[in-house]
Design an enzyme around this catalytic site. Structure first.
Site, PDB file in Angstrom:
ATOM      1  N   VAL A 172       0.831  -1.528  -0.153  1.00  0.00           N
ATOM      2  CA  VAL A 172      -0.190  -0.187  -0.141  1.00  0.00           C
ATOM      3  C   VAL A 172       0.944   0.814   0.352  1.00  0.00           C
ATOM      4  CG1 VAL A 172      -1.681  -1.151   1.237  1.00  0.00           C
ATOM      5  CG2 VAL A 172      -0.270  -0.256   2.745  1.00  0.00           C
ATOM      6  N   ASN A 205      -7.134  -2.954   6.331  1.00  0.00           N
ATOM      7  CA  ASN A 205      -6.819  -3.445   7.715  1.00  0.00           C
ATOM      8  C   ASN A 205      -5.576  -2.787   8.103  1.00  0.00           C
ATOM      9  OD1 ASN A 205      -6.058  -5.261  10.576  1.00  0.00           O
ATOM     10  ND2 ASN A 205      -5.178  -6.129   9.129  1.00  0.00           N
ATOM     11  N   ALA A 253      -2.017  10.453  15.098  1.00  0.00           N
ATOM     12  CA  ALA A 253      -2.949  11.218  14.585  1.00  0.00           C
ATOM     13  C   ALA A 253      -3.700  10.453  13.196  1.00  0.00           C
ATOM     14  CB  ALA A 253      -1.508  11.795  13.904  1.00  0.00           C
ATOM     15  N   SER A 256      -7.670   2.764  16.178  1.00  0.00           N
ATOM     16  CA  SER A 256      -7.140   1.909  17.149  1.00  0.00           C
ATOM     17  C   SER A 256      -7.616   2.788  18.590  1.00  0.00           C
ATOM     18  CB  SER A 256      -5.792   2.012  16.633  1.00  0.00           C
ATOM     19  OG  SER A 256      -4.556   2.538  18.525  1.00  0.00           O
ATOM     20  N   TYR A 314       1.267   7.934  14.791  1.00  0.00           N
ATOM     21  CA  TYR A 314       0.065   6.831  14.855  1.00  0.00           C
ATOM     22  C   TYR A 314      -0.919   7.465  14.869  1.00  0.00           C
ATOM     23  CZ  TYR A 314      -1.727   1.822  15.938  1.00  0.00           C
ATOM     24  OH  TYR A 314      -2.529   0.803  15.642  1.00  0.00           O
ATOM     25  N   LYS A 344      -4.737   7.569  13.123  1.00  0.00           N
ATOM     26  CA  LYS A 344      -5.104   6.622  13.181  1.00  0.00           C
ATOM     27  C   LYS A 344      -7.053   7.976  13.757  1.00  0.00           C
ATOM     28  CE  LYS A 344      -4.102   2.586  12.866  1.00  0.00           C
ATOM     29  NZ  LYS A 344      -4.812   1.448  11.768  1.00  0.00           N
TER      30      LYS A 344
HETATM   31  P1  NAD Z   1       0.556  -6.942  12.435  1.00  0.00           P
HETATM   32  O1  NAD Z   1       2.039  -6.109  12.108  1.00  0.00           O
HETATM   33  O2  NAD Z   1       0.678  -8.051  12.449  1.00  0.00           O
HETATM   34  O3  NAD Z   1       0.262  -6.701  10.778  1.00  0.00           O
HETATM   35  C1  NAD Z   1       0.110  -6.025  10.319  1.00  0.00           C
HETATM   36  C2  NAD Z   1      -0.113  -5.544   8.282  1.00  0.00           C
HETATM   37  O4  NAD Z   1      -0.261  -5.237   7.675  1.00  0.00           O
HETATM   38  C3  NAD Z   1       0.230  -7.219   8.079  1.00  0.00           C
HETATM   39  O5  NAD Z   1      -0.213  -7.856   7.359  1.00  0.00           O
HETATM   40  C4  NAD Z   1       1.505  -6.173   7.518  1.00  0.00           C
HETATM   41  O6  NAD Z   1       1.683  -6.864   6.191  1.00  0.00           O
HETATM   42  C5  NAD Z   1       0.327  -5.133   6.736  1.00  0.00           C
HETATM   43  N1  NAD Z   1       1.534  -3.767   6.141  1.00  0.00           N
HETATM   44  C6  NAD Z   1       2.360  -3.320   6.938  1.00  0.00           C
HETATM   45  N2  NAD Z   1       2.622  -1.801   5.647  1.00  0.00           N
HETATM   46  C7  NAD Z   1       1.811  -2.671   4.385  1.00  0.00           C
HETATM   47  C8  NAD Z   1       2.537  -2.260   3.552  1.00  0.00           C
HETATM   48  N3  NAD Z   1       2.538  -1.594   3.243  1.00  0.00           N
HETATM   49  N4  NAD Z   1       1.228  -2.377   2.629  1.00  0.00           N
HETATM   50  C9  NAD Z   1       0.630  -3.663   2.664  1.00  0.00           C
HETATM   51  N5  NAD Z   1       0.241  -4.531   3.803  1.00  0.00           N
HETATM   52  C10 NAD Z   1       1.435  -4.138   4.963  1.00  0.00           C
HETATM   53  O7  NAD Z   1      -1.004  -5.490  13.004  1.00  0.00           O
HETATM   54  P2  NAD Z   1      -1.881  -5.986  13.516  1.00  0.00           P
HETATM   55  O8  NAD Z   1      -1.684  -5.912  14.750  1.00  0.00           O
HETATM   56  O9  NAD Z   1      -2.429  -6.717  13.071  1.00  0.00           O
HETATM   57  O10 NAD Z   1      -2.903  -4.809  13.862  1.00  0.00           O
HETATM   58  C11 NAD Z   1      -3.696  -4.868  11.800  1.00  0.00           C
HETATM   59  C12 NAD Z   1      -3.731  -3.544  12.055  1.00  0.00           C
HETATM   60  O11 NAD Z   1      -4.857  -3.231  13.618  1.00  0.00           O
HETATM   61  C13 NAD Z   1      -3.634  -1.837  12.065  1.00  0.00           C
HETATM   62  O12 NAD Z   1      -4.205  -1.382  11.948  1.00  0.00           O
HETATM   63  C14 NAD Z   1      -3.053  -1.593  13.461  1.00  0.00           C
HETATM   64  O13 NAD Z   1      -2.503   0.001  13.412  1.00  0.00           O
HETATM   65  C15 NAD Z   1      -4.789  -1.785  13.941  1.00  0.00           C
HETATM   66  N6  NAD Z   1      -4.239  -1.619  15.430  1.00  0.00           N
HETATM   67  C16 NAD Z   1      -3.879  -2.669  16.158  1.00  0.00           C
HETATM   68  C17 NAD Z   1      -3.808  -3.005  17.338  1.00  0.00           C
HETATM   69  C18 NAD Z   1      -3.005  -4.238  18.178  1.00  0.00           C
HETATM   70  O14 NAD Z   1      -3.156  -3.976  19.302  1.00  0.00           O
HETATM   71  N7  NAD Z   1      -2.327  -5.364  18.054  1.00  0.00           N
HETATM   72  C19 NAD Z   1      -4.665  -2.152  18.352  1.00  0.00           C
HETATM   73  C20 NAD Z   1      -5.293  -1.055  17.645  1.00  0.00           C
HETATM   74  C21 NAD Z   1      -5.331  -0.958  16.593  1.00  0.00           C
END
Ligand code: NAD
Length: 236
Positions: free
Chosen positions: A54, A78, A145, A130, A143, A147
């Protein structure tokens, strides 16, 4: 249920993988994207996978044809990253990378899918935000900002397309156990858990359950809103 079609970005691990597995269980046809689709360790007759970085404009441009062919009913934005640093030390590159992946790319992908949804007069767009987009967090100005900005984007899109049968909502996870939070030490995790009334970190099913609901026909009158899934950590 008829086989509705859903695109999930970053579907190869963590929350995205959980969402993909739950959607498959529910009978959806899923197109999951990843930066390296060869690394997908799942196979299912209703799962298609494709490469998408992306951050890469050419990759996003190529994705338009895939979107047109797949013609999704639902998009789940996501994919997301962190690049934490104290605000005064934060480099422009750390700011830009996080804004690009979490905000700008989600906007571009939504623009790609929404044309088909408008023609069909139905659709569901879900952004994974988030808790810290609502509360802020030290070391995460970029991050938070990115979200937080998704809220304005969601509401504006929701207003523009509500009359065409399309809903646009946010899910704001609290702290969820995934590779992203595995970076935290046990001490950091324990400090977080004492602030969560449910007394545990969330898991990817907690988030995918919210996605299943917002994607469903039953949620057709819910738009421009945020579903907070955080074990009571912040009752916003
Ligand atoms: P993660 O790091 O395990 O997964 C992130 C995903 O995004 C991976 O599949 C990665 O390959 C993909 N990604 C990252 N950069 C990319 C790029 N340039 N192109 C394509 N894909 C890309 O993280 P997660 O915890 O599974 O997070 C998923 C979502 O949930 C994110 O948006 C994160 O901000 C949000 N989130 C996570 C938490 C948490 O506690 N884990 C809390 C709040 C929000």
């Amino acid at each position: 249920m008829e086989h509705k079609k859903v695109i999930v970005t970053g579907g190869n691990r963590g929350i995205g993988k959980g969402i993909v597995l739950s959607l498959l269980d529910q009978g959806y046809l899923v197109l999951a994207t990843s930066r390296d689709s060869k690394k997908f360790d799942m196979s299912h007759q209703n799962l298609e996978v494709t490469n998408l970085d992306v951050c890469d404009q050419a990759s996003i441009d190529d994705f338009q044809q895939i979107v047109n062919d797949f013609d999704p009913d639902i998009l789940i934005n996501n994919a997301g990253i962190t690049a934490d640093n104290l605000f005064l030390r934060m480099k422009d590159e750390e700011w830009e990378n996080v804004i690009n992946v979490n905000l700008t790319a989600s906007m571009r992908l939504t623009r790609q899918v929404i044309k088909g949804m408008l023609k069909r007069k139905s659709g569901r767009i879900i952004f994974i935000s988030s808790i810290v987009g609502f509360t802020g967090n030290p070391g995460q100005a970029n991050y938070s900002a990115s979200k937080s900005a998704l809220s304005g984007l969601t509401k504006s899109i929701a207003l523009e397309v509500a009359a065409r049968g399309i809903t646009c909502n946010l899910i704001a996870p609290g702290f969820i156990s995934t590779p992203m939070t595995d970076k935290l030490t046990d001490e950091q995790k324990n400090k977080i858990i004492v602030k969560i009334p449910a007394n545990r970190l969330g898991n990817s099913e907690d988030i995918s359950n919210g996605c299943i609901y917002l994607a469903s026909d039953e949620a057709s009158f819910i738009t421009g809103t945020t579903l907070h899934i955080n074990g009571g950590m912040s009752m916003i």
